[in-house]
Design a protein around this motif. Structure first.
Motif, mmCIF file in Angstrom:
data_model
loop_
_atom_site.group_PDB
_atom_site.id
_atom_site.type_symbol
_atom_site.label_atom_id
_atom_site.label_comp_id
_atom_site.label_asym_id
_atom_site.label_seq_id
_atom_site.Cartn_x
_atom_site.Cartn_y
_atom_site.Cartn_z
ATOM 1 N N ASN A 35 0.994 -1.278 -0.026
ATOM 2 C CA ASN A 35 0.140 -0.039 -0.068
ATOM 3 C C ASN A 35 0.760 1.139 -0.078
ATOM 4 O OD1 ASN A 35 -2.444 1.457 0.086
ATOM 5 N ND2 ASN A 35 -2.138 1.511 2.392
ATOM 6 N N ARG A 57 1.142 3.766 -2.798
ATOM 7 C CA ARG A 57 0.793 5.296 -2.857
ATOM 8 C C ARG A 57 1.987 6.256 -3.382
ATOM 9 N NH1 ARG A 57 -0.731 4.614 2.159
ATOM 10 N NH2 ARG A 57 1.271 5.325 3.254
ATOM 11 N N SER A 101 -4.280 5.403 -3.372
ATOM 12 C CA SER A 101 -4.466 4.790 -2.064
ATOM 13 C C SER A 101 -5.951 4.209 -2.163
ATOM 14 C CB SER A 101 -4.386 5.710 -0.890
ATOM 15 O OG SER A 101 -4.470 5.056 0.233
ATOM 16 N N SER A 102 -6.191 3.535 -1.216
ATOM 17 C CA SER A 102 -7.476 2.578 -0.968
ATOM 18 C C SER A 102 -8.037 2.646 0.318
ATOM 19 C CB SER A 102 -7.594 1.435 -1.892
ATOM 20 O OG SER A 102 -8.414 0.668 -1.465
ATOM 21 N N ASN A 103 -9.159 3.040 0.697
ATOM 22 C CA ASN A 103 -9.566 2.731 2.186
ATOM 23 C C ASN A 103 -9.554 1.332 2.460
ATOM 24 O OD1 ASN A 103 -9.871 5.299 2.770
ATOM 25 N ND2 ASN A 103 -11.704 5.670 1.911
ATOM 26 N N GLY A 104 -9.982 0.290 1.374
ATOM 27 C CA GLY A 104 -10.123 -0.927 1.409
ATOM 28 C C GLY A 104 -8.836 -1.683 1.940
ATOM 29 N N LEU A 137 -6.293 0.082 3.446
ATOM 30 C CA LEU A 137 -6.008 0.277 5.082
ATOM 31 C C LEU A 137 -6.989 -0.478 5.942
ATOM 32 C CD1 LEU A 137 -5.909 4.449 4.331
ATOM 33 C CD2 LEU A 137 -3.914 2.859 4.897
ATOM 34 N N GLU A 138 -8.099 -0.579 5.629
ATOM 35 C CA GLU A 138 -9.091 -1.331 6.504
ATOM 36 C C GLU A 138 -8.594 -2.728 6.673
ATOM 37 O OE1 GLU A 138 -13.291 -0.766 5.428
ATOM 38 O OE2 GLU A 138 -12.904 1.536 5.586
ATOM 39 N N TRP A 149 -5.989 -2.955 9.327
ATOM 40 C CA TRP A 149 -6.822 -3.089 10.651
ATOM 41 C C TRP A 149 -7.432 -4.549 10.992
ATOM 42 C CZ3 TRP A 149 -9.700 2.064 9.203
ATOM 43 C CH2 TRP A 149 -8.732 3.269 9.237
ATOM 44 N N SER A 167 -18.326 -0.517 5.663
ATOM 45 C CA SER A 167 -17.509 0.687 6.138
ATOM 46 C C SER A 167 -18.118 1.924 5.733
ATOM 47 C CB SER A 167 -16.044 0.563 5.905
ATOM 48 O OG SER A 167 -15.539 1.666 6.324
ATOM 49 N N ASN A 194 -16.533 4.564 4.842
ATOM 50 C CA ASN A 194 -15.480 5.036 4.040
ATOM 51 C C ASN A 194 -15.840 4.692 2.724
ATOM 52 O OD1 ASN A 194 -14.019 6.330 6.201
ATOM 53 N ND2 ASN A 194 -13.084 4.051 6.655
ATOM 54 N N GLY A 215 -14.760 1.152 1.313
ATOM 55 C CA GLY A 215 -14.467 0.510 2.582
ATOM 56 C C GLY A 215 -15.047 -0.964 2.292
#
Length: 196
Positions: A36, A40, A46-49, A51-52, A55, A127, A129, A132
């Motif tokens: 990621n 980036r 970038s992707s919220n997916g 990042l999620e 987590w 999500s 987002n 997400g």
């Protein structure tokens, strides 16, 4: 008690498999995180997916390895105090701690987190987002992780009771392997000895 020890062995085997499998998620989250960051900075994407999922995987490692950590007797304890007690006293402390602290807390979290997971699953919760991921899979990790912790707590209770009856060795005994600190001290001492 022998039947209970077989159940304890089965629980330990399940916990061992789940724990070892979950440790591979550390590699996965590291690769996803590095990928990621690479994408980036190189492509300004970038992707919220992405990042999620980092987590989610971190949550999976933390929650699914709680029972594994208990199996390996690696939870934080005050060794300065506990080390002064006999193995039998330590076993009693573990029994009381499991019955009055670990089990009630873990069962309460399991009980309270289950309806949250069910509601999230039924609603198909996503999500908030943009881009997400689904939320219910990570919500499922909470009851799953605490169910594994409760099971391992039962196994530890069985082992402590068997130890107090003289049926097995001390479940708190650590193998006599050298720690990284003692190994470093040995190397430093060897180097000092080589200079004189």
């Amino acid at each position: 008690m022998h039947a209970l020890l077989k159940i304890s062995g089965l629980i330990d085997a399940i916990t061992e498999r789940v724990g070892k499998a979950a440790t591979w998620l550390v590699l996965a989250v590291t690769l996803i995180s590095a990928g990621n960051a690479f994408v980036r900075y190189l492509f300004n994407f970038s992707s919220n997916g992405l990042l999620e999922i980092q987590w989610y995987l971190f949550s999976a490692v933390f929650l699914l390895c709680g029972g594994y950590t208990l199996l390996k007797n690696e939870h934080v304890r005050i060794d300065v105090v506990a080390g002064r007690f006999s193995p039998q006293t330590q076993a009693w402390i573990d029994i009381v701690g499991t019955l009055f602290f670990l089990a009630p807390m873990a069962i309460a979290v399991l009980y309270l987190s289950w309806p949250i997971f069910v509601d999230s699953y039924r609603a198909g919760e996503h999500s908030s987002n943009a881009g997400g991921l689904l939320v219910w899979p990570v919500r499922a990790l909470v009851p799953a992780g605490f169910a594994l912790l409760v099971l391992q707590g039962v196994s530890e209770l069985i082992k402590r009771a068997a130890f107090l009856q003289g049926l097995i060795g001390d479940p708190n005994a650590k193998p006599q392997a050298s720690t990284p600190e003692s190994e470093l001290a040995r190397v430093i001492e060897a180097q000092r000895g080589g200079r004189s």
